[in-house]
Design a protein around this motif. Structure first.
Motif, PDB file in Angstrom:
ATOM      1  N   SER A 138     129.455 -20.658  77.844  1.00  0.00           N
ATOM      2  CA  SER A 138     130.799 -20.327  78.654  1.00  0.00           C
ATOM      3  C   SER A 138     131.992 -20.358  77.883  1.00  0.00           C
ATOM      4  O   SER A 138     132.391 -21.718  77.584  1.00  0.00           O
ATOM      5  CB  SER A 138     130.813 -21.021  80.068  1.00  0.00           C
ATOM      6  N   GLY A 139     133.026 -19.353  77.880  1.00  0.00           N
ATOM      7  CA  GLY A 139     134.148 -19.577  77.490  1.00  0.00           C
ATOM      8  C   GLY A 139     135.185 -19.033  78.362  1.00  0.00           C
ATOM      9  O   GLY A 139     135.883 -18.265  78.134  1.00  0.00           O
TER      10      GLY A 139
ATOM     11  N   GLU B  61     129.529 -20.525  86.660  1.00  0.00           N
ATOM     12  CA  GLU B  61     128.768 -21.467  86.069  1.00  0.00           C
ATOM     13  C   GLU B  61     127.956 -21.996  86.975  1.00  0.00           C
ATOM     14  O   GLU B  61     126.633 -22.277  86.784  1.00  0.00           O
ATOM     15  CB  GLU B  61     129.422 -22.534  85.314  1.00  0.00           C
ATOM     16  N   ARG B  62     128.414 -22.321  88.309  1.00  0.00           N
ATOM     17  CA  ARG B  62     127.389 -22.696  88.988  1.00  0.00           C
ATOM     18  C   ARG B  62     126.309 -21.842  89.508  1.00  0.00           C
ATOM     19  O   ARG B  62     125.045 -22.045  89.562  1.00  0.00           O
ATOM     20  CB  ARG B  62     128.078 -23.302  90.455  1.00  0.00           C
TER      21      ARG B  62
ATOM     22  N   ALA C 125     137.864 -19.145  86.739  1.00  0.00           N
ATOM     23  CA  ALA C 125     136.693 -18.516  86.953  1.00  0.00           C
ATOM     24  C   ALA C 125     135.364 -19.228  86.862  1.00  0.00           C
ATOM     25  O   ALA C 125     134.480 -19.033  87.406  1.00  0.00           O
ATOM     26  CB  ALA C 125     136.647 -17.141  86.157  1.00  0.00           C
ATOM     27  N   ALA C 126     135.542 -20.099  86.250  1.00  0.00           N
ATOM     28  CA  ALA C 126     134.155 -21.090  85.567  1.00  0.00           C
ATOM     29  C   ALA C 126     133.419 -21.485  86.755  1.00  0.00           C
ATOM     30  O   ALA C 126     132.342 -21.568  86.868  1.00  0.00           O
ATOM     31  CB  ALA C 126     134.742 -21.873  84.566  1.00  0.00           C
TER      32      ALA C 126
ATOM     33  N   ARG D  40     127.727 -12.406  86.054  1.00  0.00           N
ATOM     34  CA  ARG D  40     126.650 -12.988  87.353  1.00  0.00           C
ATOM     35  C   ARG D  40     125.370 -12.921  86.708  1.00  0.00           C
ATOM     36  O   ARG D  40     124.967 -12.024  85.730  1.00  0.00           O
ATOM     37  CB  ARG D  40     127.050 -12.274  88.433  1.00  0.00           C
ATOM     38  N   PRO D  41     124.578 -13.914  87.208  1.00  0.00           N
ATOM     39  CA  PRO D  41     123.144 -13.847  86.792  1.00  0.00           C
ATOM     40  C   PRO D  41     122.453 -12.372  86.795  1.00  0.00           C
ATOM     41  O   PRO D  41     122.856 -11.767  87.570  1.00  0.00           O
ATOM     42  CB  PRO D  41     122.724 -14.835  87.990  1.00  0.00           C
ATOM     43  N   GLY D  42     121.502 -12.362  85.999  1.00  0.00           N
ATOM     44  CA  GLY D  42     121.010 -11.087  85.772  1.00  0.00           C
ATOM     45  C   GLY D  42     120.902 -10.754  84.406  1.00  0.00           C
ATOM     46  O   GLY D  42     120.501  -9.702  83.910  1.00  0.00           O
ATOM     47  N   LEU D  43     121.748 -11.612  83.534  1.00  0.00           N
ATOM     48  CA  LEU D  43     121.904 -11.147  82.043  1.00  0.00           C
ATOM     49  C   LEU D  43     120.419 -11.393  81.439  1.00  0.00           C
ATOM     50  O   LEU D  43     119.848 -12.329  81.821  1.00  0.00           O
ATOM     51  CB  LEU D  43     122.954 -12.172  81.462  1.00  0.00           C
ATOM     52  N   PRO D  44     120.166 -10.645  80.430  1.00  0.00           N
ATOM     53  CA  PRO D  44     118.872 -10.719  79.652  1.00  0.00           C
ATOM     54  C   PRO D  44     119.047 -12.020  78.449  1.00  0.00           C
ATOM     55  O   PRO D  44     119.129 -11.736  77.475  1.00  0.00           O
ATOM     56  CB  PRO D  44     118.693  -9.527  78.963  1.00  0.00           C
TER      57      PRO D  44
END
Ligand code: NAP
Length: 348
Positions: free
Chosen positions: A80-81, A91-92, A86-87, A70-74
């Motif tokens: 995306s694999g 992804e959205r 789940a994508a 989920r967003p918040g990654l550095p």
């Protein structure tokens, strides 16, 4: 040059592992985040992953923590694999949060605002990104690459498409087990066997090339006029999809002209010096026993497709056989090339 920080969603999967391998020494991109499902999140990568690549797991990522997707990654860009189940929502969420999402999953491939990209085939389709960014101050977006067999197909026939046009194609694939992800199909079904159906695969091969070969008109892609019939088989091969094609050209051409067109094709991206772009993305061979997954798969690090078995077809005009590395050119390598193309065009 300061490297661009990238994350990998679905980092523990078949395609995710290929991303990790291919990105380890990339001159422009640096892996700073790994994410997968709740089952893997919280563990160091080396513990979360069942590493099946032939080369060792790169030390630089072994202890990186696997995070929730989920967003918040550095990072600024995510590859995306993710499993298609789940994508869609993940992804959205990343695109809405301002990330550039470069995806292998099928979910957004046919969306009218999302480029379905193979840079040698339809480089200008990246202009669709502007439509996604309209009204979105964070400027995130999604770009997809095609199904692995579609990538091999469109690249293998690209020289003929450009010079003569193609009206119809009949396609039969022999697809490797790594295309089904990890752990994939039960050994009881695959050993000494062939499965003559892969769910949803023929439909993708029949539709995605129409978008890839389509022309960008204003802010939309007009689908190419090409008819494709496909039938897909899963075969007990580890990596590499063979694609057998009979095709009808729009313009008449002699066998010599077809052979020379395939032989002389050079990358339309040559002048850009993209790290992952092979100089000749289509390698034409006349060895009567080529192409073979066991021998020909790693041409140009797995980024070049090999085309052989060229012959007149008594039903349509010509037939040929294409070999593509499904997890490299057909997935992670193709997505990395897409990111390089986006970068030199100012989108990253
Ligand atoms: P895979 O081996 O099954 O890997 C799927 C990945 O998605 C794993 O890392 C898994 O994490 C993660 N995942 C699953 N559910 C999740 C969730 N709810 N939240 C977050 N992460 C989740 O599949 P694959 O073969 O790598 O394929 C990945 C994608 O690429 C698919 O969409 C596939 O259609 C596409 N693709 C594959 C190929 C190929 O040759 N394999 C080629 C082209 C395109 P966990 O390990 O934690 O479960």
């Amino acid at each position: 040059m300061k490297k661009i920080r990238v994350g990998i969603l679905g980092a523990t999967g078949m395609v995710g592992q290929q991303f990790v391998s291919l990105l380890q020494d990339h001159p422009w991109f640096e892996i700073t985040a790994l994410a997968a499902s709740e089952k893997s999140a919280g563990k160091p990568y080396v513990e979360a992953v069942q590493w099946v690549q032939s080369e060792p797991l790169p030390e630089a990522v072994a202890d990186l923590p696997v995070r929730e997707a989920r967003p918040g990654l550095p990072c600024e860009v995510v590859f995306s694999g993710l499993d298609a189940s789940a994508a869609e929502s993940i992804e959205r969420a990343f695109a809405d949060a301002g990330y550039a999402v470069i995806s292998n999953a099928r979910n957004y491939r046919m969306h009218p605002k999302v480029p379905l990209l193979v840079p040698e085939v339809n480089p200008n389709h990246i202009e669709l990104i502007r439509r996604q960014q309209e009204g979105h101050p964070k400027r995130g977006f999604i770009v997809t690459n095609p199904n692995c067999s579609t990538t091999g197909l469109v690249l293998g026939v690209l020289p003929l498409w450009r010079r003569f046009g193609i009206r119809r194609m009949l396609v039969t694939t022999l697809q490797a087990v790594s295309g089904a992800g990890f752990p994939g199909l039960p050994a009881m079904q695959m050993l000494g066997n062939v499965l003559p159906h892969i769910r949803g695969e023929a439909e993708k091969i029949q539709t995605e090339p129409r978008k890839l070969f389509g022309s960008l008109e204003g802010d939309r892609v007009r689908a190419a006029e090409i008819q494709i019939g496909a039938q897909c088989n899963r075969v007990p091969v580890l990596n590499g999809h063979l694609i057998s094609v009979s095709l009808e050209l729009r313009q008449q051409a002699t066998l010599d002209a077809v052979r020379e067109t395939l032989r002389q094709f050079v990358s339309p991206l040559a002048e850009w010096n993209l790290p992952s772009a092979p100089p000749q993305p289509v390698r034409f061979v006349e060895d009567p026993f080529a192409p073979q997954p066991a021998r020909d798969l790693m041409a140009d690090g797995g980024m070049t497709v090999t085309v052989g078995q060229l012959a007149p077809c008594p039903v349509l005009d010509y037939r040929l056989v294409i070999l593509v590395h499904n997890t490299i050119r057909g997935a992670a390598g193709g997505a990395i090339l897409n990111a390089e193309w986006l970068h030199v065009n100012g989108y990253l």
